[in-house]
Design a protein around this motif. Structure first.
Motif, mmCIF file in Angstrom:
data_model
loop_
_atom_site.group_PDB
_atom_site.id
_atom_site.type_symbol
_atom_site.label_atom_id
_atom_site.label_comp_id
_atom_site.label_asym_id
_atom_site.label_seq_id
_atom_site.Cartn_x
_atom_site.Cartn_y
_atom_site.Cartn_z
ATOM 1 N N LEU A 18 34.746 17.317 -38.564
ATOM 2 C CA LEU A 18 36.180 17.046 -38.569
ATOM 3 C C LEU A 18 36.943 18.111 -39.338
ATOM 4 C CD1 LEU A 18 36.277 13.174 -39.043
ATOM 5 C CD2 LEU A 18 37.111 14.466 -37.092
ATOM 6 N N ARG A 19 36.408 18.517 -40.487
ATOM 7 C CA ARG A 19 37.066 19.575 -41.269
ATOM 8 C C ARG A 19 37.097 20.878 -40.483
ATOM 9 N NH1 ARG A 19 34.097 17.163 -45.487
ATOM 10 N NH2 ARG A 19 32.471 18.721 -45.238
ATOM 11 N N GLU A 20 35.996 21.202 -39.837
ATOM 12 C CA GLU A 20 35.910 22.430 -39.035
ATOM 13 C C GLU A 20 36.929 22.388 -37.890
ATOM 14 O OE1 GLU A 20 32.685 24.233 -35.886
ATOM 15 O OE2 GLU A 20 31.922 23.211 -37.678
ATOM 16 N N ASN A 21 37.023 21.252 -37.224
ATOM 17 C CA ASN A 21 37.966 21.090 -36.125
ATOM 18 C C ASN A 21 39.406 21.230 -36.625
ATOM 19 O OD1 ASN A 21 39.122 20.473 -33.692
ATOM 20 N ND2 ASN A 21 38.652 18.300 -33.766
ATOM 21 N N LEU A 22 39.705 20.631 -37.757
ATOM 22 C CA LEU A 22 41.053 20.717 -38.318
ATOM 23 C C LEU A 22 41.413 22.156 -38.661
ATOM 24 C CD1 LEU A 22 43.570 19.244 -39.279
ATOM 25 C CD2 LEU A 22 42.456 18.926 -41.485
ATOM 26 N N ARG A 23 40.490 22.882 -39.272
ATOM 27 C CA ARG A 23 40.737 24.298 -39.595
ATOM 28 C C ARG A 23 41.007 25.112 -38.340
ATOM 29 N NH1 ARG A 23 35.848 24.131 -42.839
ATOM 30 N NH2 ARG A 23 36.444 23.265 -44.829
ATOM 31 N N ARG A 24 40.206 24.866 -37.304
ATOM 32 C CA ARG A 24 40.374 25.602 -36.058
ATOM 33 C C ARG A 24 41.733 25.289 -35.420
ATOM 34 N NH1 ARG A 24 36.321 23.652 -33.438
ATOM 35 N NH2 ARG A 24 37.524 22.229 -32.157
ATOM 36 N N ARG A 25 42.111 24.032 -35.403
ATOM 37 C CA ARG A 25 43.402 23.650 -34.817
ATOM 38 C C ARG A 25 44.574 24.212 -35.615
ATOM 39 N NH1 ARG A 25 43.325 17.443 -34.163
ATOM 40 N NH2 ARG A 25 45.454 17.874 -33.542
ATOM 41 N N GLN A 28 44.855 27.867 -34.705
ATOM 42 C CA GLN A 28 45.461 28.024 -33.392
ATOM 43 C C GLN A 28 46.972 27.825 -33.468
ATOM 44 O OE1 GLN A 28 43.359 25.093 -31.112
ATOM 45 N NE2 GLN A 28 41.769 26.523 -30.471
ATOM 46 N N THR A 29 47.402 26.816 -34.227
ATOM 47 C CA THR A 29 48.827 26.537 -34.370
ATOM 48 C C THR A 29 49.536 27.684 -35.064
ATOM 49 O OG1 THR A 29 48.388 24.171 -34.456
ATOM 50 C CG2 THR A 29 50.512 24.909 -35.296
ATOM 51 N N ARG A 30 48.913 28.220 -36.119
ATOM 52 C CA ARG A 30 49.520 29.366 -36.811
ATOM 53 C C ARG A 30 49.648 30.557 -35.878
ATOM 54 N NH1 ARG A 30 46.438 27.489 -41.325
ATOM 55 N NH2 ARG A 30 44.713 28.811 -40.700
ATOM 56 N N ALA A 31 48.636 30.802 -35.058
ATOM 57 C CA ALA A 31 48.673 31.925 -34.124
ATOM 58 C C ALA A 31 49.786 31.730 -33.100
ATOM 59 C CB ALA A 31 47.330 32.082 -33.423
ATOM 60 N N LEU A 32 49.914 30.525 -32.568
ATOM 61 C CA LEU A 32 50.979 30.255 -31.604
ATOM 62 C C LEU A 32 52.347 30.372 -32.258
ATOM 63 C CD1 LEU A 32 49.512 27.224 -29.634
ATOM 64 C CD2 LEU A 32 49.874 29.552 -28.797
ATOM 65 N N ASP A 33 52.486 29.859 -33.474
ATOM 66 C CA ASP A 33 53.761 29.932 -34.183
ATOM 67 C C ASP A 33 54.155 31.376 -34.462
ATOM 68 O OD1 ASP A 33 54.043 27.207 -34.145
ATOM 69 O OD2 ASP A 33 53.440 26.918 -36.234
#
Length: 54
Positions: A18-25, A28-33
């Motif tokens: 879950l922590r790994e998934n949260l970091r990845r998401r 991704q959000t920072r990259a899109l932003d």
């Protein structure tokens, strides 16, 4: 291993995933932003203009 050890090990694995998934998401959000912010600064929306033959 006892049932309790299996359960705690499983919970630890799930928590780590879950922590790994949260970091990845978040990444991704920072990259899109940042990409959205960059296009706003340059005035580009990422779409070709009509009549543009490039």
């Amino acid at each position: 291993m006892t049932g309790q050890d299996d359960k705690s090990t499983r919970e630890e694995r799930l928590a780590a995933k879950l922590r790994e998934n949260l970091r990845r998401r978040k990444a991704q959000t920072r990259a899109l932003d940042s990409r959205t912010l960059d296009s706003r600064e340059t005035g580009e929306d990422g779409l070709p203009k009509e009549g543009d033959d490039s």
